[in-house]
Design a protein around this motif. Sequence first.
Motif, PDB file in Angstrom:
ATOM      1  N   ARG A   1      -0.498 -13.048 -16.203  1.00 37.90           N
ATOM      2  CA  ARG A   1      -0.205 -11.629 -15.954  1.00 37.90           C
ATOM      3  C   ARG A   1       0.479 -11.447 -14.598  1.00 37.90           C
ATOM      4  NH1 ARG A   1       0.873  -8.697 -19.679  1.00 37.90           N
ATOM      5  NH2 ARG A   1       0.574  -6.910 -18.302  1.00 37.90           N
ATOM      6  N   GLU A   2       0.013 -12.182 -13.602  1.00 37.47           N
ATOM      7  CA  GLU A   2       0.654 -12.066 -12.289  1.00 37.47           C
ATOM      8  C   GLU A   2       2.073 -12.642 -12.314  1.00 37.47           C
ATOM      9  OE1 GLU A   2      -0.491 -12.795  -7.582  1.00 37.47           O
ATOM     10  OE2 GLU A   2      -1.728 -13.646  -9.189  1.00 37.47           O
ATOM     11  N   LEU A   3       2.267 -13.670 -13.118  1.00 31.07           N
ATOM     12  CA  LEU A   3       3.608 -14.238 -13.261  1.00 31.07           C
ATOM     13  C   LEU A   3       4.570 -13.214 -13.869  1.00 31.07           C
ATOM     14  CD1 LEU A   3       5.370 -16.785 -12.992  1.00 31.07           C
ATOM     15  CD2 LEU A   3       4.646 -17.408 -15.324  1.00 31.07           C
ATOM     16  N   LEU A   4       4.033 -12.370 -14.754  1.00 33.34           N
ATOM     17  CA  LEU A   4       4.870 -11.345 -15.378  1.00 33.34           C
ATOM     18  C   LEU A   4       5.030 -10.117 -14.487  1.00 33.34           C
ATOM     19  CD1 LEU A   4       3.615 -11.377 -19.092  1.00 33.34           C
ATOM     20  CD2 LEU A   4       5.843 -12.112 -18.259  1.00 33.34           C
ATOM     21  N   LEU A   5       3.898  -9.661 -13.912  1.00 32.76           N
ATOM     22  CA  LEU A   5       3.917  -8.360 -13.221  1.00 32.76           C
ATOM     23  C   LEU A   5       4.291  -8.481 -11.748  1.00 32.76           C
ATOM     24  CD1 LEU A   5       0.693  -6.720 -14.697  1.00 32.76           C
ATOM     25  CD2 LEU A   5       3.053  -6.324 -15.377  1.00 32.76           C
ATOM     26  N   GLY A   6       4.003  -9.614 -11.113  1.00 31.36           N
ATOM     27  CA  GLY A   6       4.222  -9.729  -9.676  1.00 31.36           C
ATOM     28  C   GLY A   6       5.637  -9.380  -9.246  1.00 31.36           C
ATOM     29  N   PRO A   7       6.649 -10.036  -9.785  1.00 33.51           N
ATOM     30  CA  PRO A   7       8.012  -9.692  -9.365  1.00 33.51           C
ATOM     31  C   PRO A   7       8.393  -8.263  -9.703  1.00 33.51           C
ATOM     32  CG  PRO A   7       7.953 -11.827 -10.444  1.00 33.51           C
ATOM     33  CD  PRO A   7       6.619 -11.223 -10.674  1.00 33.51           C
ATOM     34  N   GLY A   8       7.924  -7.793 -10.858  1.00 31.98           N
ATOM     35  CA  GLY A   8       8.251  -6.417 -11.230  1.00 31.98           C
ATOM     36  C   GLY A   8       7.625  -5.393 -10.310  1.00 31.98           C
ATOM     37  N   VAL A   9       6.371  -5.635  -9.936  1.00 38.15           N
ATOM     38  CA  VAL A   9       5.702  -4.709  -9.017  1.00 38.15           C
ATOM     39  C   VAL A   9       6.390  -4.719  -7.661  1.00 38.15           C
ATOM     40  CG1 VAL A   9       3.546  -4.275  -7.778  1.00 38.15           C
ATOM     41  CG2 VAL A   9       3.490  -4.851 -10.209  1.00 38.15           C
ATOM     42  N   SER A  10       6.719  -5.891  -7.167  1.00 38.43           N
ATOM     43  CA  SER A  10       7.414  -5.971  -5.876  1.00 38.43           C
ATOM     44  C   SER A  10       8.752  -5.257  -5.931  1.00 38.43           C
ATOM     45  CB  SER A  10       7.617  -7.438  -5.495  1.00 38.43           C
ATOM     46  OG  SER A  10       6.372  -8.093  -5.354  1.00 38.43           O
ATOM     47  N   THR A  11       9.488  -5.460  -7.043  1.00 34.74           N
ATOM     48  CA  THR A  11      10.787  -4.791  -7.184  1.00 34.74           C
ATOM     49  C   THR A  11      10.623  -3.289  -7.249  1.00 34.74           C
ATOM     50  OG1 THR A  11      11.626  -6.725  -8.361  1.00 34.74           O
ATOM     51  CG2 THR A  11      12.859  -4.672  -8.587  1.00 34.74           C
ATOM     52  N   ALA A  12       9.615  -2.823  -8.022  1.00 38.71           N
ATOM     53  CA  ALA A  12       9.395  -1.382  -8.146  1.00 38.71           C
ATOM     54  C   ALA A  12       9.033  -0.762  -6.802  1.00 38.71           C
ATOM     55  CB  ALA A  12       8.296  -1.114  -9.170  1.00 38.71           C
ATOM     56  N   ILE A  13       8.162  -1.424  -6.037  1.00 42.18           N
ATOM     57  CA  ILE A  13       7.770  -0.887  -4.733  1.00 42.18           C
ATOM     58  C   ILE A  13       8.949  -0.893  -3.775  1.00 42.18           C
ATOM     59  CG2 ILE A  13       6.292  -1.316  -2.739  1.00 42.18           C
ATOM     60  CD1 ILE A  13       4.161  -2.354  -4.660  1.00 42.18           C
ATOM     61  N   THR A  14       9.755  -1.933  -3.851  1.00 45.96           N
ATOM     62  CA  THR A  14      10.946  -1.981  -2.989  1.00 45.96           C
ATOM     63  C   THR A  14      11.918  -0.867  -3.341  1.00 45.96           C
ATOM     64  OG1 THR A  14      10.695  -4.376  -2.814  1.00 45.96           O
ATOM     65  CG2 THR A  14      12.829  -3.446  -2.215  1.00 45.96           C
ATOM     66  N   ASN A  15      12.096  -0.603  -4.623  1.00 51.28           N
ATOM     67  CA  ASN A  15      12.972   0.495  -5.049  1.00 51.28           C
ATOM     68  C   ASN A  15      12.429   1.844  -4.583  1.00 51.28           C
ATOM     69  OD1 ASN A  15      14.667  -1.345  -6.305  1.00 51.28           O
ATOM     70  ND2 ASN A  15      13.634  -1.154  -8.287  1.00 51.28           N
ATOM     71  N   LEU A  16      11.110   2.018  -4.682  1.00 53.31           N
ATOM     72  CA  LEU A  16      10.514   3.267  -4.206  1.00 53.31           C
ATOM     73  C   LEU A  16      10.712   3.418  -2.701  1.00 53.31           C
ATOM     74  CD1 LEU A  16       7.135   3.354  -6.210  1.00 53.31           C
ATOM     75  CD2 LEU A  16       9.126   4.828  -6.542  1.00 53.31           C
ATOM     76  N   ALA A  17      10.560   2.315  -1.959  1.00 50.00           N
ATOM     77  CA  ALA A  17      10.753   2.385  -0.511  1.00 50.00           C
ATOM     78  C   ALA A  17      12.194   2.752  -0.168  1.00 50.00           C
ATOM     79  CB  ALA A  17      10.361   1.051   0.124  1.00 50.00           C
ATOM     80  N   GLU A  18      13.146   2.234  -0.914  1.00 53.17           N
ATOM     81  CA  GLU A  18      14.548   2.581  -0.664  1.00 53.17           C
ATOM     82  C   GLU A  18      14.845   4.010  -1.089  1.00 53.17           C
ATOM     83  OE1 GLU A  18      16.790  -0.308  -2.749  1.00 53.17           O
ATOM     84  OE2 GLU A  18      16.291  -1.964  -1.363  1.00 53.17           O
ATOM     85  N   LYS A  19      14.225   4.442  -2.176  1.00 53.64           N
ATOM     86  CA  LYS A  19      14.468   5.791  -2.670  1.00 53.64           C
ATOM     87  C   LYS A  19      13.901   6.837  -1.721  1.00 53.64           C
ATOM     88  CE  LYS A  19      13.569   8.756  -6.669  1.00 53.64           C
ATOM     89  NZ  LYS A  19      12.928   8.818  -8.011  1.00 53.64           N
ATOM     90  N   HIS A  20      12.696   6.593  -1.219  1.00 51.53           N
ATOM     91  CA  HIS A  20      12.015   7.549  -0.332  1.00 51.53           C
ATOM     92  C   HIS A  20      11.998   7.001   1.089  1.00 51.53           C
ATOM     93  CE1 HIS A  20      10.664   9.674  -3.914  1.00 51.53           C
ATOM     94  NE2 HIS A  20      10.205   8.525  -4.380  1.00 51.53           N
ATOM     95  N   GLN A  21      13.136   6.569   1.549  1.00 53.23           N
ATOM     96  CA  GLN A  21      13.207   5.950   2.876  1.00 53.23           C
ATOM     97  C   GLN A  21      12.881   6.935   3.980  1.00 53.23           C
ATOM     98  OE1 GLN A  21      16.958   4.067   3.539  1.00 53.23           O
ATOM     99  NE2 GLN A  21      16.327   3.047   5.455  1.00 53.23           N
ATOM    100  N   ARG A  22      13.249   8.178   3.791  1.00 52.34           N
ATOM    101  CA  ARG A  22      13.003   9.192   4.823  1.00 52.34           C
ATOM    102  C   ARG A  22      11.802  10.076   4.514  1.00 52.34           C
ATOM    103  NH1 ARG A  22      19.072  11.455   6.398  1.00 52.34           N
ATOM    104  NH2 ARG A  22      19.937   9.414   7.029  1.00 52.34           N
ATOM    105  N   ASP A  23      11.226   9.903   3.367  1.00 52.40           N
ATOM    106  CA  ASP A  23      10.068  10.715   2.978  1.00 52.40           C
ATOM    107  C   ASP A  23       8.882   9.772   2.754  1.00 52.40           C
ATOM    108  OD1 ASP A  23       8.281  12.569   2.093  1.00 52.40           O
ATOM    109  OD2 ASP A  23       9.538  13.378   0.487  1.00 52.40           O
TER     110      ASP A  23
END
Length: 846
Positions: free
Chosen positions: A328-350
């Motif tokens: 499960r971590e092999l499947l979800l780990g990269p996806g979770v990291s990518t999703a959090i990184t995208n959220l950080a870029e999307k809400h960079q100022r908020d």
Amino acid sequence: MAGYSTTEMKEVLERLNDWERDIDPLAPLTSLQKESIEELMSIVAFRLLPSEVNSERISPLEPEYELQKERNNSEVMCLNSALVNFQVEETVETSQQFLSLVDNIEERILKDDDEAMKLYIDQLCTSNMECSSLLDEITTSLEELESLQKLYIFVSDKTNTLHEACEQLLTDQATLVNCAEVIKEKLSYFNELETLSQKLNSPTLSVVSESFVPMLARLDDCIAYLKANPQYKESETYLARFKRLLAQALGMIQSYVMANLQQTTQQILARKDTLSPNDNAFTLLYGKFRARGPRIRALMEQIEERVEKNSEYQQLLEDCHQCYFTQRELLLGPGVSTAITNLAEKHQRDHCALMRSGCAFLVHLSEDEHQLYQHFFSRPSQELNTFLERLCQRLYDVLRTIIIHVNHLETLTELCTILKVEMLEEFVQNDPKQLEAFANVAQQMLEDVQERLAYRTHIYIRTDILNYHPAPGDLAYPEKLEMMQNIAESLAQKPLSRSSSRSSLGSTTSAPACVSRESKNREESIAVMSVSASEQVMETTMSQSASELNPSVPVKGRTVLYSPADLHGMWYPTVRRTLVCLSKLYRCLEKTIFQGLSQEVLSMCIQSLVSASQSIAKNKTSLDAHLFLIKHLLILREQISPFQIDFVIKETVLDFSRIKSAAFGLLHKKSKLFSLNSNNALLEFLLEGTPQVMENLVDSKKAVDNQLKIICEEFIANTVEMLIGQLLIFLNKAKVILEVGEKEATRQVVLKNQPWASPEKVSELVNEAYKHLKNKLPNLANSMSLYLANRDTEHILFRPIRNRVQSAFEQLLQLVRTNYSEDEQLIIGCPSTDQISLLLSSAIIR
């Protein structure tokens, strides 16, 4: 009775006694016979024997003879009646005849008795012969019966012996059968080895077949039996073989589960690379795993039921958990990291939006993972929380680098609110089991944000409150209050609609920002943001703005006048910042941390207010400075009351004063530095020079009250001096002169002769003091009304001022009456106490 022996006589007597025994007599008598015998016995008791009767010797003249005669006659009568019973026809007239008759009767009786007895004896002899014959026959019969009984006993003994032998044989047979069954049952566990070995080695056997689970249960039974009976021969050998079979079976389960999980993971990874934006990633990541869940769950339930029986099952379950979470971590780990990184870029100022969206993403991920876990396993596992914590830790790693660079208190407090209220109190409390891992990470992030908030609060308190540099507009007192009052009066003269009142209120509230010339966006946001604990008080003040602008608006049944300073936009900036800061910290920090910060921020705020009041005193008057400080301290005390906490904190300090005393003692006792007795100076220094730990309780609310009390006392003293300062100087001088005059006994002469105490000078002083008081009182009342706008507060502050002024004029009047003549008193013209009281009362009545 002659001819009988003594023994025979006893037997005869015993038989005779048996005739009349009370119980079962041999010859019972009837009642009539008994009565007759009793009568005869009573008569015989007085009867004389024939040999004793001598009629010639009895004298007829003697009384005894007469008595005896009467007695004999009665006896004769009785005998006659008795003879009737014996059917005797003769008549008895004399005793001699009676005795003769009795003898005859006795002979007849004996004769009759002998005949009957003879007949009875004959019958007895006949019966004796018959009985003897019968006795012989009975004896013969008894001998034959005895012989027959012996034969019966012999046969019976033989029969019983045979029965006992048969029963023993049956018992032995049952025991042997039971032993055979027990041996067979015990051997069945040993015999199962070959059967189970053949089944496990069968190429057609599968872990999902119906026969696999019963075979696994049989293996467990055999192992448990052999462990419970280690005394059997070769039990250890068979136990080791069974354990190898169990390990083989569990290895098949492990291989099946891991192969399925790894195969599913590879299929998802192969398709994940080619996943288009229109495809549903949730179906791909969870659908295929759920499809494999039922078969694996059936096996895992069997394993989970046997975990407590054997450690091998526990190890297998842990291996399956580890494989599952690894895949499960092999499947979800990269996806979770990518999703959090995208959220950080999307809400960079908020940062708040990033925190909210990131936490929401992890909440849904935790819930989905819990549901998927339940498709494979039935019992909870701590490894699931560890796995989810590793996923949530990815968000923590991203947010921590952001949190440590956030400087704005608004952002930090909002982050605390999101984590504490929205996440922990709402989401986690609704589903604490599924969100346990997320709660741990969220709590860790909350602690980091609170730590950063406390750190930035310390900086904010010192830079923006303690070291605040006011603009000229911030110290424009009372000009801006008068300006706001004029605006309120002008608006009160014409009716306003509700919408226009609100717009006016908004402009009024924002006016101080223009006056204070605060150009920082952060300060502007603080000035208008709502507060938590003090928010209700502020909102109440805002809702009362129409009443503040219109002095005639009734509130709670009375007309209340409000000062423009009651608007929180008109507060001194440090007070506003202090209250907003406290309101934000109250919702975000723990109680103990908030108490410490509140004590510090209130102390800094008081210092800033004191500094501002000193600046106002330099630019304006001390009256404005004191009223400014009193008003803001009242506001500060009122606004901190809604906080439901104790503002008392305990401070621990070290008292080094004992070290100084001990050092001086050591210098004076140099000769005893190395003394071996109890007066060793070095030892005394070590014992007495230890710093003492002191604990002090610091109460912020009491600090505000104490500062308010001090400034009120200063205000009262300065106001009295402003109103009647020259008069007080005169009274003090007069008091000194009078004290000197009392010693020299020239009291009246000394005071009059003073050039400054002549009647003309005193009259001039009194007129000037009265005019000065009359002119200053309205200004004082207006200033107090402008700043305080609260009659109760004004009366409380003005009461000691009035009392001191009245006391001063009373002292003056008493001084004039005791030291000046009536003509001089008329020249002086000192006002009466009633005049002063009326003047002071009219000054505060509005």
